[in-house]
Design a protein around this motif. Structure first.
Motif, short mmCIF file in Angstrom:
data_model
loop_
_atom_site.label_atom_id
_atom_site.label_comp_id
_atom_site.label_asym_id
_atom_site.label_seq_id
_atom_site.Cartn_x
_atom_site.Cartn_y
_atom_site.Cartn_z
N LYS A 65 -29.21 34.95 5.32
CA LYS A 65 -29.19 34.67 6.97
C LYS A 65 -29.24 32.92 6.91
N CYS A 98 -27.05 32.86 10.09
CA CYS A 98 -26.83 34.37 10.86
C CYS A 98 -28.25 34.66 11.53
N SER A 99 -28.28 35.21 12.39
CA SER A 99 -29.62 35.62 13.11
C SER A 99 -29.82 37.23 12.66
N SER A 100 -28.97 38.00 12.03
CA SER A 100 -29.17 39.26 11.67
C SER A 100 -28.30 39.85 10.48
N LEU A 143 -24.10 38.80 9.89
CA LEU A 143 -23.75 38.48 8.56
C LEU A 143 -22.61 39.13 8.05
#
Length: 225
Positions: free
Chosen positions: A192, A197-199, A203
């Motif tokens: 991440k 990416c946050s999650s 992703l």
């Protein structure tokens, strides 16, 4: 567009290519670059061109095969549906999605798509249609590999990413890769960070929307923007 539709439809293999078919050769090369199973077929299911991925998917002939130059479904019921869909695409501009399979095997699907290619008036062959084969999973290995190269992922991080894209949970990934679940979560955290990416969901989506290009892994390091 081809120099003439008659030229394109009459093509059945590399031995039939001529200098006048440069545009056709270009289209065939483009289809071969795409990481989806794609085929151009003419009347009666005659195969004009099947790209590399389509030929790979048809190896073994579980539910579809190319026999005597024609695309055929192994189940007679699906063969009728396939030919009807091709005729509908040629004459009615109809798009059709078919689900087919054989007993004891997972069902697979395909789409039959009309193409706006005019046929010369002096030929009796109908215009070709495009057939796209259903992908076996949301994200193919080539896309994962291309994403890994673009973000400088380690080999283990690429393996974890591939498992995530296949829908596996961290516990299942740990069992498959024979490492601890805590190590898997560390890899996911690093993935991440590298991909911004946050999650995990974001992703996987980032990988899924990559252009489906077959030679993405052959063209050298990718640059991620």
């Amino acid at each position: 567009m081809f120099e003439s539709a008659a030229e394109a439809i009459s093509y059945v293999g590399p031995e039939r290519r001529t200098r006048g078919n440069d545009l056709w050769q270009l289209l065939a090369a483009v289809l071969d670059e795409v990481d989806y199973g794609l085929m151009l077929v003419a009347d009666g299911g005659r195969v004009i061109h099947a790209n590399h991925f389509a030929r790979q998917m048809l190896e073994g002939g579980v539910w579809l095969e190319i026999r005597a130059g024609k695309l055929k479904a192994l189940n007679p019921k699906y063969q009728v549906q396939l030919l009807d869909a091709i005729v509908a695409a040629q004459h009615k501009d109809a798009r059709t999605m078919l689900n087919m399979g054989v007993e004891g095997a997972a069902a697979s699907g395909l789409s039959v798509v009309p193409l706006p290619i005019a046929v010369d008036s002096d030929t009796h062959t109908q215009r070709p249609v495009l057939i796209t084969l259903q992908r076996s999973q949301l994200v193919e290995a080539l896309s994962v590999g291309a994403f890994a190269r673009a973000h400088n992922l380690s080999r283990r991080e690429e393996e974890v990413l591939g498992c995530l894209c296949a829908g596996m949970k961290p516990a299942a990934i740990a069992q498959q890769l024979r490492i601890s679940e805590g190590t898997i979560r560390t890899h996911v955290h690093n993935l991440k960070l590298k991909a911004h990416c946050s999650s995990m969901v974001e992703l996987v989506k980032r990988v899924a929307v990559l252009p489906p290009i077959m030679t993405a892994l052959k063209a050298g390091p990718l640059v991620s923007q």
